[in-house]
Structures are given as C-alpha cells and as structure tokens.
Write an enzyme that holds these catalytic residues in place. Structure first.
Site, PDB file in Angstrom:
ATOM      1  CE  LYS A 250      -2.044  -4.764  -1.238  1.00 56.56           C
ATOM      2  NZ  LYS A 250      -3.320  -4.903  -1.865  1.00 56.56           N
ATOM      3  NE  ARG A 251      -1.317  -3.138   9.084  1.00 55.44           N
ATOM      4  CZ  ARG A 251      -0.442  -3.395  10.034  1.00 55.44           C
ATOM      5  NH1 ARG A 251      -0.061  -2.450  10.843  1.00 55.44           N
ATOM      6  NH2 ARG A 251       0.058  -4.619  10.167  1.00 55.44           N
TER       7      ARG A 251
END
Ligand code: GLU
Length: 471
Positions: A250-251
């Site tokens: 997600k980063r």
C-alpha cells in the site's frame, strides 16, 4: 465433477476476499486468464471465502469489479467455497473411510507439548502421530467429551516433487511435512484442503499463483494423490517489488486496481503493463490483448521478482491514449470532466481529445486539459492583463476580431493562417499576438495551439470575449 476426461486447459484464479483486487492479485489473474485464453481453455474464478472473520462482501465485489474492469471474464464461476461445505465434508468422510485421513483427539495443549519436545530434541516441531493408525498399532482410548480434528495421513517417507512451471524442479522430503489438519473439531474444513478439493472438482490443469504458496504445494499434492486425483501443473510467480526494491504494498500506492481506473489509466494499458511484470515476449513492450493471448506461454515467465515502475506504466498508458480514437476518449473523459465540476457538453469533445492526447499520460490529465473549454471561465488577472495587453496589443486584437468575424470557415487551420498573416501585417513576433489573444479568450497565458483552441471554443464565444477585452 470428478476426474478430467478432456485434455482442455483449465486454470483458475482463487482470491481470498479479504481486501481489494491489488496489483499482485490482478497479475496472477491475468496470467491464469491469458494462459487459458491462449489454449482456448477455461478460466475459473473461485472465491476462497472460508476465512469468515476476514472475508467481506465488499471485497468480493471489489474483486469482481476489478476483473470486469480489466476485461478478464471467468468462463466458470465465481464459485464460493462457503457454498461448497457439504462437498468438503463428503470428501473428508470418504478419506476417513479409505484410511487416508484419521481422527486425532490430541488437544491443542498436547500438540504444543509434542512440538516443544521435538524442538528440545533439536528436531522440527511437529505432531508426533499419536492418533495415526498403523497396521498393528493400538490407538489410545478415545477421551470422553473431546471433539477430534481430522488429520491427513501424510506419507512418512520419500519426497514430494514437482516441476514448477516457473521455478523448475522442487522437491520436499515428506518427513518435513506434518499430518495436516483437514477438518477442525467443529467439522469445518481447513484452507489447504478446500483448495485441493476445488482444484480436483474443477478439473484444474494449471495452477498459477503467488510463490507465497510454494509451501502449500507439497501438502496439496499429497492429498490429491491420496484422492487419486490427476495433479495439476503448478507455477509459482515471484512477487512484485516496489520501486524501492521492497515488497510492493500500500505504501507504494498499490491499493486496488480500481484506484488506477480512478486515476485515469486505461484497462488496456494496465493489462499490457501487468503482463510485462514477470512475463516477456522478446523485447516487445507494447502489445494488444489479442497479441498477449496469442503469445502467452509459461516458458517466458521469469523467475526473478518484477519491479513496479510507475513511470513505465505512465508511458504505456500514454501510448494507449494516443492510440485511442477521439470518440472513445471523449466518452471516457466526459464523466471525469463532470467530476472536476465542468460541463462536457459545452463543446465537441472530440477535437479537444485530438488536441490534447499526444501529451496526456492519463485520462485525468485529458479531463484537466479539457477544463479549459468545459470549466467555468476565469478571466486573466488584472496584473497579467496589465503586463501583456497594452494599447498596441489591443489594436492588434481589434484587427484580429474584425478579421476573425468574417472568416469563411472557423477551423484551427484557418485561424492559424490568419494569425500568421497578421504577424506579417503588423510586423510582430508570435508572442505579441498569441499571449494577449490567449489571455483575453481563455484567461490563461499558456494553452495548446491557439488556433485549435479558438476553433474548439467557437466563433461566438471567442468574439464575445475579444469584444469585451478591447472595449
Ligand atoms: N486464496 C489464495 C490467495 O488469495 C490463493 C490460493 C491459490 O491460488 O491456491 O492467496
């Protein structure tokens, strides 16, 4: 649905609906889909929703939406594991009867103690086989009031091996594998077991999945063998790394494929780009869905991890935007203009797309560019006007308005020609006309080619604004 009689290729995508369809999942689905399509086989979608605590209907929908967006329609399914519980129980009963599985009454505490003991002896922590029936062995007395688990009777000796379609030959000592629990005390089947029964029943011939499942494969193979099932071929895809070399997460913005829809990526571009993450066809970077299907084979899947590269995705997307027809782009961009608060109906969007598409990397950039025509008009600031529209400029604009009002034809080419002729007439350089003209008609100092912009705006709007400016 039992053993396969036809030789048709059957693949499946088997997501657990615990989150969105993320990029890694979409790529796994894509390869399974492309492989089935290449062989005119069958692509099955199976929702592995037995983790009831983590599975949600929203996640199922998000997966279906993502697959629909990418145009990867399953030929069969979606099948839901939660709807197949009776079948799993049936197979468990069959295995108990055939002696390939057995009841184990050891409590979790007892199993933990066995593991501890093994660990202390410097061995792999494992279940010690107390309840495993063997010829001539007497089993302990069944404890009262204790519900048993069902364990698979894993082979004690030998190796389980397969020729992985991607990683090559893999062999695991059976001694390394525990007698896997296939049913919990309440009778519910466990993860690996459901996968096995499904792959068997659905006659899956090729399993392509993430390499986080490599450890499950020998267990699954052994159970399939115990069931006399035909084994599928397995291929384990290496993971996708983020631009920083860490596992994509997600980063890195890898939330859901639908986020890419929102951000203005074309599904064709996404498919093309995802396919290149771990698969190649010579040096080809750009290929259509049809070419992918035509070319796809498992030999060209790469062993090494692929790296997510947002710049390259943008480049691929820009290519597909350029290739799209103006009609098609207009249709896709119109709702995005509305989202920006613009009105896509005020102009013919097709020439707008033609004007902008060579430089746009996303549909959203096209929408932003189209706001020049479809957004509310914001006149240039007094400061800018003071700087660029002096008395001399006003005279030039007046002349332009007069000539423009009688042009026989209101097109980009005709307007460009008029502008060029005026530069000669007035003995000025392009910026002396183009900047004031842009400022008073669009409110902006910079726009795409001014002739084309004015053509799209329409004679009436342009003359109105010019008249107001030179009054
Ligand atoms: N449900 C598993 C997952 O989402 C995939 C299982 C499989 O492909 O065998 O990771």
């Amino acid at each position: 649905m039992t053993t396969s009689t036809s030789s048709a290729i059957r693949t499946r995508f088997a997501p657990s609906p615990t989150g969105y369809l993320h990029l890694g999942g979409a790529r796994t689905a894509l390869f399974s889909w492309a492989f089935a399509r290449h062989h005119q086989g069958v692509f099955v979608l199976r929702i592995e929703d037995t983790d009831v605590a983590r599975s949600t209907p929203e996640a199922v929908q998000a997966i279906l939406d993502g697959m629909q967006w990418l145009g990867m329609q399953p030929d069969e399914g979606p099948f839901y594991q939660m709807q197949r519980m009776d079948r799993y129980r049936e197979v468990i009963a069959q295995m108990l009867q055939e002696g390939t599985a057995y009841y184990c009454y050891s409590s979790p505490e007892e199993v933990e103690a066995m593991r501890e003991k093994a660990r202390a002896a410097g061995m792999k922590p494992r279940y010690d086989g107390t309840w495993r029936p063997e010829p001539g062995k007497t089993l302990p007395a069944v404890p009262a009031d204790r519900k048993p688990v069902v364990r698979f009777k894993n082979p004690l000796e030998g190796v389980t091996s397969w020729d992985d379609l991607i990683k090559g030959p893999i062999a695991i000592d059976n001694a390394e594998l525990d007698d896997l629990i296939i049913a919990r005390p309440d009778g519910t089947p466990t993860y690996n077991f459901c996968v096995v029964v499904d792959d068997w029943d659905m006659q899956i011939t090729h399993v392509l999945r993430g390499d986080d499942h490599v450890n499950n494969t020998p267990r699954q193979i052994n159970i399939l063998r115990a069931l006399n099932a035909t084994l599928p071929q397995y291929g384990h895809l290496p993971m996708i790394l983020g631009p920083d070399g860490q596992k994509l997460s997600k980063r890195h913005g890898a939330v859901s494929v639908m986020e890419y829809d929102k951000a203005g990526y074309l599904p064709e571009a996404m498919i093309n780009y995802l396919a290149r993450l771990g698969w190649s066809h010579g040096d080809d970077e750009l290929f259509s869905r049809e070419q992918l299907i035509q070319w796809f084979d498992t030999h060209s899947l790469t062993k090494s991890a692929a790296q997510w590269d947002p710049k390259k995705l943008n480049w691929v997307n820009a290519h597909y935007i350029k290739q799209s027809s103006d009609d098609d782009l207009a249709e896709r961009v119109a709702p995005r203009i509305r989202d920006l608060g613009g009105d896509p109906a005020v102009v013919d969007l097709r020439p707008v797309m033609a004007l902008l598409k060579d430089r746009a990397e996303t549909l959203n950039q096209l929408a932003e560019g189209a706001m020049l025509f479809c957004g509310p008009y914001e006149p240039a600031s007094a400061e800018l006007l003071a700087e660029h529209v002096d008395h001399a400029a006003r005279l030039v604009l007046k002349d332009f308005a007069a000539k423009a009002s009688v042009l026989p034809d209101w097109s980009g080419d005709v307007l460009e020609a008029l502008i060029k002729a005026m530069l000669v007439d007035h003995g000025i350089k392009m910026p002396k006309l183009a900047i004031p003209l842009r400022l008073v008609t669009t409110g902006k100092k910079q726009t795409p080619a001014i002739g084309a912009v004015l053509a799209i705006m329409g004679r009436e709007r342009v003359l109105q604004r010019l008249t107001a400016a030179i009054a």
